[in-house]
Write a protein that holds these residues in place. Structure first.
Motif, mmCIF file in Angstrom:
data_model
loop_
_atom_site.group_PDB
_atom_site.id
_atom_site.type_symbol
_atom_site.label_atom_id
_atom_site.label_comp_id
_atom_site.label_asym_id
_atom_site.label_seq_id
_atom_site.Cartn_x
_atom_site.Cartn_y
_atom_site.Cartn_z
ATOM 1 N N GLY A 96 0.793 -1.207 0.000
ATOM 2 C CA GLY A 96 0.000 0.000 0.000
ATOM 3 C C GLY A 96 0.825 1.257 0.000
ATOM 4 N N GLY A 97 2.137 1.176 0.287
ATOM 5 C CA GLY A 97 2.971 2.355 0.366
ATOM 6 C C GLY A 97 3.589 2.778 -0.938
ATOM 7 N N VAL A 98 3.332 2.073 -2.023
ATOM 8 C CA VAL A 98 3.922 2.459 -3.297
ATOM 9 C C VAL A 98 3.278 3.751 -3.775
ATOM 10 C CG1 VAL A 98 4.457 0.077 -3.902
ATOM 11 C CG2 VAL A 98 2.291 1.081 -4.642
ATOM 12 N N VAL A 99 4.030 4.513 -4.543
ATOM 13 C CA VAL A 99 3.543 5.817 -4.988
ATOM 14 C C VAL A 99 2.459 5.658 -6.045
ATOM 15 C CG1 VAL A 99 4.206 8.007 -6.043
ATOM 16 C CG2 VAL A 99 5.767 6.871 -4.445
ATOM 17 N N PHE A 100 2.699 4.793 -7.030
ATOM 18 C CA PHE A 100 1.754 4.623 -8.129
ATOM 19 C C PHE A 100 1.110 3.246 -8.021
ATOM 20 C CE2 PHE A 100 5.121 7.479 -9.712
ATOM 21 C CZ PHE A 100 4.350 8.611 -9.934
ATOM 22 N N GLY A 101 -0.183 3.238 -7.726
ATOM 23 C CA GLY A 101 -0.876 1.971 -7.595
ATOM 24 C C GLY A 101 -1.461 1.453 -8.894
ATOM 25 N N GLY A 102 -1.543 2.288 -9.896
ATOM 26 C CA GLY A 102 -2.105 1.861 -11.182
ATOM 27 C C GLY A 102 -1.351 2.486 -12.330
ATOM 28 N N GLN A 103 -2.065 2.778 -13.395
ATOM 29 C CA GLN A 103 -1.426 3.369 -14.573
ATOM 30 C C GLN A 103 -1.007 4.809 -14.277
ATOM 31 O OE1 GLN A 103 -3.904 3.290 -18.033
ATOM 32 N NE2 GLN A 103 -2.300 4.053 -19.411
ATOM 33 N N ARG A 104 0.211 5.136 -14.672
ATOM 34 C CA ARG A 104 0.722 6.485 -14.430
ATOM 35 C C ARG A 104 0.056 7.504 -15.354
ATOM 36 N NH1 ARG A 104 4.971 3.266 -13.054
ATOM 37 N NH2 ARG A 104 6.489 4.039 -11.505
ATOM 38 N N LYS A 105 -0.114 8.693 -14.800
ATOM 39 C CA LYS A 105 -0.519 9.842 -15.604
ATOM 40 C C LYS A 105 0.674 10.783 -15.712
ATOM 41 C CE LYS A 105 -3.966 10.871 -12.862
ATOM 42 N NZ LYS A 105 -5.198 11.502 -12.309
ATOM 43 N N SER A 106 0.505 11.840 -16.449
ATOM 44 C CA SER A 106 1.591 12.814 -16.544
ATOM 45 C C SER A 106 1.635 13.648 -15.263
ATOM 46 C CB SER A 106 1.385 13.724 -17.757
ATOM 47 O OG SER A 106 0.258 14.579 -17.543
ATOM 48 N N ALA A 107 2.767 14.305 -15.048
ATOM 49 C CA ALA A 107 2.898 15.158 -13.869
ATOM 50 C C ALA A 107 1.857 16.264 -13.886
ATOM 51 C CB ALA A 107 4.310 15.734 -13.803
ATOM 52 N N ASP A 108 1.608 16.847 -15.052
ATOM 53 C CA ASP A 108 0.607 17.915 -15.151
ATOM 54 C C ASP A 108 -0.791 17.404 -14.816
ATOM 55 O OD1 ASP A 108 2.401 19.906 -15.783
ATOM 56 O OD2 ASP A 108 2.199 19.644 -17.956
ATOM 57 N N ARG A 132 2.575 12.583 -6.066
ATOM 58 C CA ARG A 132 2.747 11.821 -7.302
ATOM 59 C C ARG A 132 3.215 12.717 -8.432
ATOM 60 N NH1 ARG A 132 -2.769 8.677 -5.981
ATOM 61 N NH2 ARG A 132 -1.882 6.790 -5.052
ATOM 62 N N ALA A 133 2.739 13.942 -8.450
ATOM 63 C CA ALA A 133 3.210 14.892 -9.462
ATOM 64 C C ALA A 133 4.704 15.140 -9.303
ATOM 65 C CB ALA A 133 2.435 16.204 -9.345
ATOM 66 N N VAL A 134 5.173 15.237 -8.043
ATOM 67 C CA VAL A 134 6.603 15.440 -7.792
ATOM 68 C C VAL A 134 7.412 14.274 -8.359
ATOM 69 C CG1 VAL A 134 8.368 15.614 -5.997
ATOM 70 C CG2 VAL A 134 6.204 16.854 -5.740
ATOM 71 N N VAL A 135 6.997 13.059 -8.020
ATOM 72 C CA VAL A 135 7.751 11.879 -8.455
ATOM 73 C C VAL A 135 7.658 11.698 -9.965
ATOM 74 C CG1 VAL A 135 7.944 9.368 -8.226
ATOM 75 C CG2 VAL A 135 7.420 10.767 -6.218
ATOM 76 N N LEU A 198 7.179 22.043 -2.660
ATOM 77 C CA LEU A 198 8.219 21.068 -2.992
ATOM 78 C C LEU A 198 8.251 20.804 -4.492
ATOM 79 C CD1 LEU A 198 10.304 18.849 -2.314
ATOM 80 C CD2 LEU A 198 8.368 17.306 -1.903
ATOM 81 N N ASP A 199 7.090 20.664 -5.084
ATOM 82 C CA ASP A 199 7.017 20.414 -6.517
ATOM 83 C C ASP A 199 7.661 21.559 -7.297
ATOM 84 O OD1 ASP A 199 6.354 19.289 -8.953
ATOM 85 O OD2 ASP A 199 4.266 19.953 -8.904
ATOM 86 N N GLU A 200 7.372 22.790 -6.908
ATOM 87 C CA GLU A 200 7.936 23.936 -7.604
ATOM 88 C C GLU A 200 9.451 24.008 -7.413
ATOM 89 O OE1 GLU A 200 6.364 25.813 -9.688
ATOM 90 O OE2 GLU A 200 4.495 24.740 -9.346
ATOM 91 N N ARG A 201 9.917 23.707 -6.220
ATOM 92 C CA ARG A 201 11.366 23.753 -5.980
ATOM 93 C C ARG A 201 12.093 22.679 -6.783
ATOM 94 N NH1 ARG A 201 13.968 24.380 -0.263
ATOM 95 N NH2 ARG A 201 15.688 24.523 -1.761
ATOM 96 N N CYS A 202 11.517 21.486 -6.842
ATOM 97 C CA CYS A 202 12.145 20.411 -7.614
ATOM 98 C C CYS A 202 12.215 20.769 -9.096
ATOM 99 C CB CYS A 202 11.370 19.105 -7.433
ATOM 100 S SG CYS A 202 11.567 18.341 -5.807
ATOM 101 N N ARG A 203 11.227 21.462 -9.596
ATOM 102 C CA ARG A 203 11.221 21.847 -11.005
ATOM 103 C C ARG A 203 12.312 22.879 -11.302
ATOM 104 N NH1 ARG A 203 4.974 23.207 -12.374
ATOM 105 N NH2 ARG A 203 5.772 23.261 -14.514
#
Length: 213
Positions: A96-108, A132-135, A198-203
């Motif tokens: 249950g701790g995985v980031v993506f449990g199904g099909q990935r979408k885009s970050a946007d 998830r957007a960050v990863v 965090l997302d903005e800083r990583c970008r």
């Protein structure tokens, strides 16, 4: 019935004749029907052995039968604890701790979903999708390989090596995601805003491996 059989058997009978007479009599279907089947015999045998075991243990265990019951309860609890830590339940909890449990979408797409959830007051969904957007953004930049089964902590640790300036924030973001995703905590607006920052800083951050190029 026995008398009629004996009347047909010679008085002076040898061993082989007696064996044949007994075999013929026992081959009668009524004896077969009256005989317990294999499962019944097995259950009866196990029951007898269990009774003997309980009797032996109750005399040796301090407190008699009550002490024995306590020992059995402790053993059951021990087995349950081991199953919880190493069995299917534990594996399900870790999965249950995985980031993506199904099909990935885009970050946007994750960013849009997070913003919509936050606007509706569903901050649990907003926290999950913003992390998830960050990863996903890090995967799109090839800073993380696209790998199934990655946990939030693993993503934060791997990305932190390439983006050391935000390594602490990545670990904190992973903790926020874990707390909401499978820790049972409610998402908050503050947590969502922290992940948005965090997302903005990583970008904006450049990875150390590419700093000189």
């Amino acid at each position: 019935m026995v008398k009629s059989v004996l009347a047909d058997v010679p008085v002076d009978i040898d061993r082989d004749s007696a064996r044949r007479a007994a075999a013929e009599e026992l081959s009668d279907p009524k004896y077969r029907d009256a005989r317990p089947n294999f499962l019944q015999q097995t259950g009866q045998w196990l029951g007898e052995r269990l009774d003997r075991l309980l009797a032996a243990l109750s005399s040796d265990v301090p407190g008699g039968i009550f002490g024995l019951v306590l020992v059995l309860v402790l053993l059951i609890v021990l087995v349950v604890v081991i199953r919880l830590r190493t069995g299917k339940i534990a594996r399900t909890s870790r999965a249950g701790g995985v980031v993506f449990g199904g099909q990935r979408k885009s970050a946007d797409d994750y960013r849009r979903s997070a913003a919509e959830a936050a606007a509706a007051g569903r901050f649990g969904d907003a926290v999950r999708d913003r992390f998830r957007a960050v990863v996903r953004a890090l995967e799109e930049r090839a800073l993380l390989d696209t790998r199934s089964g990655r946990t939030a902590d693993e993503a934060a640790a791997e990305a932190g090596l390439l983006l050391p300036n935000v390594a602490d924030q990545l670990r904190q973001g992973a903790r926020l995601f874990d707390d909401v995703h499978y820790g049972g905590r409610e998402g908050t607006e503050a947590a969502y805003r922290a992940l948005t920052e965090l997302d903005e800083r990583c970008r904006r951050e450049r990875p150390v491996a590419m700093a000189g190029s």
